[in-house]
Design a protein around this motif. Structure first.
Motif, mmCIF file in Angstrom:
data_model
loop_
_atom_site.group_PDB
_atom_site.id
_atom_site.type_symbol
_atom_site.label_atom_id
_atom_site.label_comp_id
_atom_site.label_asym_id
_atom_site.label_seq_id
_atom_site.Cartn_x
_atom_site.Cartn_y
_atom_site.Cartn_z
ATOM 1 N N UNK A 8 9.462 31.148 26.077
ATOM 2 C CA UNK A 8 9.696 32.593 26.105
ATOM 3 C C UNK A 8 9.972 33.115 27.511
ATOM 4 N N UNK A 9 9.752 32.269 28.517
ATOM 5 C CA UNK A 9 10.043 32.671 29.898
ATOM 6 C C UNK A 9 11.408 32.162 30.352
ATOM 7 N N UNK A 10 12.112 31.457 29.458
ATOM 8 C CA UNK A 10 13.428 30.937 29.796
ATOM 9 C C UNK A 10 13.391 29.567 30.432
ATOM 10 N N UNK A 11 12.211 28.963 30.548
ATOM 11 C CA UNK A 11 12.081 27.633 31.141
ATOM 12 C C UNK A 11 12.498 26.570 30.132
ATOM 13 N N UNK A 12 13.314 25.615 30.581
ATOM 14 C CA UNK A 12 13.708 24.506 29.712
ATOM 15 C C UNK A 12 12.519 23.571 29.545
ATOM 16 N N UNK A 13 12.034 23.467 28.332
ATOM 17 C CA UNK A 13 10.861 22.626 28.049
ATOM 18 C C UNK A 13 11.236 21.298 27.400
ATOM 19 N N UNK A 14 12.375 21.261 26.718
ATOM 20 C CA UNK A 14 12.898 20.021 26.140
ATOM 21 C C UNK A 14 14.351 19.923 26.570
ATOM 22 N N UNK A 15 14.679 18.829 27.224
ATOM 23 C CA UNK A 15 15.986 18.677 27.871
ATOM 24 C C UNK A 15 17.144 18.939 26.924
ATOM 25 N N UNK A 16 18.185 19.556 27.472
ATOM 26 C CA UNK A 16 19.402 19.844 26.700
ATOM 27 C C UNK A 16 20.245 18.571 26.636
ATOM 28 N N UNK A 17 20.033 17.799 25.567
ATOM 29 C CA UNK A 17 20.718 16.514 25.433
ATOM 30 C C UNK A 17 21.116 16.194 24.000
ATOM 31 N N UNK A 32 7.126 29.358 19.480
ATOM 32 C CA UNK A 32 7.145 29.503 20.929
ATOM 33 C C UNK A 32 8.337 28.913 21.636
ATOM 34 N N UNK A 33 9.254 28.288 20.888
ATOM 35 C CA UNK A 33 10.427 27.665 21.492
ATOM 36 C C UNK A 33 11.700 28.132 20.791
ATOM 37 N N UNK A 34 12.788 28.182 21.554
ATOM 38 C CA UNK A 34 14.087 28.526 20.989
ATOM 39 C C UNK A 34 15.096 27.457 21.385
ATOM 40 N N UNK A 35 15.927 27.083 20.420
ATOM 41 C CA UNK A 35 16.996 26.116 20.692
ATOM 42 C C UNK A 35 18.173 26.836 21.332
ATOM 43 N N UNK A 36 18.702 26.249 22.408
ATOM 44 C CA UNK A 36 19.855 26.813 23.103
ATOM 45 C C UNK A 36 20.860 25.694 23.394
ATOM 46 N N UNK A 37 22.117 26.098 23.536
ATOM 47 C CA UNK A 37 23.186 25.136 23.811
ATOM 48 C C UNK A 37 23.890 25.509 25.103
ATOM 49 N N UNK A 38 24.048 24.509 25.979
ATOM 50 C CA UNK A 38 24.722 24.724 27.253
ATOM 51 C C UNK A 38 25.483 23.448 27.612
ATOM 52 N N UNK A 39 26.731 23.630 28.009
ATOM 53 C CA UNK A 39 27.586 22.485 28.346
ATOM 54 C C UNK A 39 27.684 21.483 27.195
ATOM 55 N N UNK A 40 27.699 22.019 25.974
ATOM 56 C CA UNK A 40 27.890 21.192 24.798
ATOM 57 C C UNK A 40 26.659 20.484 24.288
ATOM 58 N N UNK A 41 25.502 20.683 24.912
ATOM 59 C CA UNK A 41 24.273 19.982 24.510
ATOM 60 C C UNK A 41 23.176 20.987 24.171
#
Length: 387
Positions: free
Chosen positions: A211-220, A196-205
């Motif tokens: 599945x709705x595009x909501x950040x559920x675990x902070x990009x850090x 149910x979750x996908x890892x994504x990278x933004x601004x180097x983190x």
């Protein structure tokens, strides 16, 4: 030479390997000299050797090659799909990839071309969708041959749970099966959805979205893996730890490397040595090995001066071999002095050291090289070839 701990790989594969459900094959490709036919499990010849190559049966059809062309025969040896293709894969979930004139398409188990042979690249069906390319443009085709996701992307990943990661103009996002970009293309990197979750990278983190595009675990995070059994290995401030699906740290950030959990255990690294932890973070072995495979079928293969196998209690059994691989279907490939054989989980040799090369067992059979020629063996100790 050795399989050391795996570090985080945040790229995406464009063409995935094939996979199939577990089956018990009744007819096995049999090589007599340079010609291939098929034998039953008692080594009785059922289809006379006459082909230049032969593959396993799926959906009662097997791909064969003769005079440079491939097609399919049924279990009586009758040609069911004409030998007109340059390459032909096994039938998986009712479909097989075929190629002619450097163009790829799909046939079904009836031999009908359901996806036209027009693609330069083509993957297996995942979630009823296959990644396809013409030139450098990627999209997706369904099992009816309809390009529901147009070929407008520079790269893509396989569908999973109705979504696929796609890449265009330097950014990743996600499309659904109708081709709608449901999660905007804004990420530097994006992985497949898992649990149910996908890892994504933004601004180097790195972080995770739902599945709705909501950040559920902070990009850090500096590195991530996919969730398996509720846990994911992540990297923060140069160290590896494990978090759960709500982002809570379950195993502290104290390792230099870490694999995903397999059968309740994970390979972890400190400095140049590795060992195993359980899902509570307890080290079940010392971190003393130079190399380690993941647990498979109750055992893990490790290396420290000699190869050994470790059980779930951390007990170690030394193996008298030069190389060893993980257990598959109860058998592990081992090598000594350049020759391969197979042992069971009690350490007994089922096949003596005689093969030049050996794959792993799958669906009760295995491909080996013997005296420079390829052939099949089965898990009952039988060899389906002669010279």
């Amino acid at each position: 030479m050795y399989h050391f701990i795996f570090f985080f790989i945040c790229g995406l594969f464009l063409i995935a390997e094939t996979a199939s459900a577990q089956v018990e094959h009744q007819l096995i490709p049999y090589r007599d000299g340079n010609l291939w036919g098929f034998a039953d499990r008692d080594l009785n010849i059922v289809i006379q050797p006459q082909f230049d190559a032969a593959q396993l049966f799926y959906y009662n059809l097997a791909a064969v090659k003769k005079a440079g062309k491939m097609g399919y025969v049924d279990t009586t040896g009758t040609v069911a799909v004409p030998l007109k293709y340059d390459r032909a894969g096994n039938i998986m979930d009712g479909f097989a990839i075929v190629e002619a004139g450097k163009k790829w398409g799909f046939i079904n188990f009836k031999g009908e071309e359901v996806v036209s042979l027009k693609y330069d690249g083509l993957g297996q069906f995942y979630d009823d969708m296959a990644i396809a390319s013409i030139g450098r443009n990627w999209g997706f085709v369904n099992k009816h041959g309809v390009e529901t996701v147009p070929l407008i992307y520079e790269a893509a990943s396989n569908f999973n749970k109705g979504l696929a990661a796609v890449f265009k103009e330097g950014k990743w996002g996600y499309v659904n099966k109708e081709g709608r970009e449901v999660i905007p293309l804004k990420y530097e990197l994006a992985r497949d959805f898992s649990e149910g979750l996908a890892a994504v990278k933004l601004n180097g983190a790195w972080g995770y979205i739902d599945i709705y595009g909501k950040t559920t675990i902070a990009l850090k995070y500096e590195g991530v893996s996919d969730f398996k059994n509720g846990l994911s290995a992540v990297k923060l401030k140069g160290k590896i730890g494990y978090i759960n699906r709500v982002g809570k740290t379950i195993i502290p950030f104290r390792y230099d490397g870490g694999n995903d959990f397999s059968e309740g255990f994970a390979v972890v690294q400190k400095g140049n040595t590795v060992g195993f932890i359980n899902e509570k973070g307890k080290e079940i072995t010392e971190l003393k090995y130079e190399a380690a495979y993941d647990f498979s079928e109750g055992f893990a293969i490790v290396y420290l001066k000699n190869y050994a196998m470790v059980d779930a209690a951390g007990e170690e059994t030394v193996l008298m071999c030069d190389r060893a691989r993980s257990f598959k279907e109860g058998l592990a490939a081992v090598e000594k002095n350049g020759l391969w054989g197979f042992m069971n989980q009690q350490g007994d040799m089922i096949f003596p050291l005689r093969f030049d090369h050996a794959d792993d067992f799958s669906e009760g059979v295995c491909v080996v090289s013997y005296q420079g020629k390829w052939g099949y063996i089965d898990n009952r100790g039988k060899m389906y070839f002669r010279d």
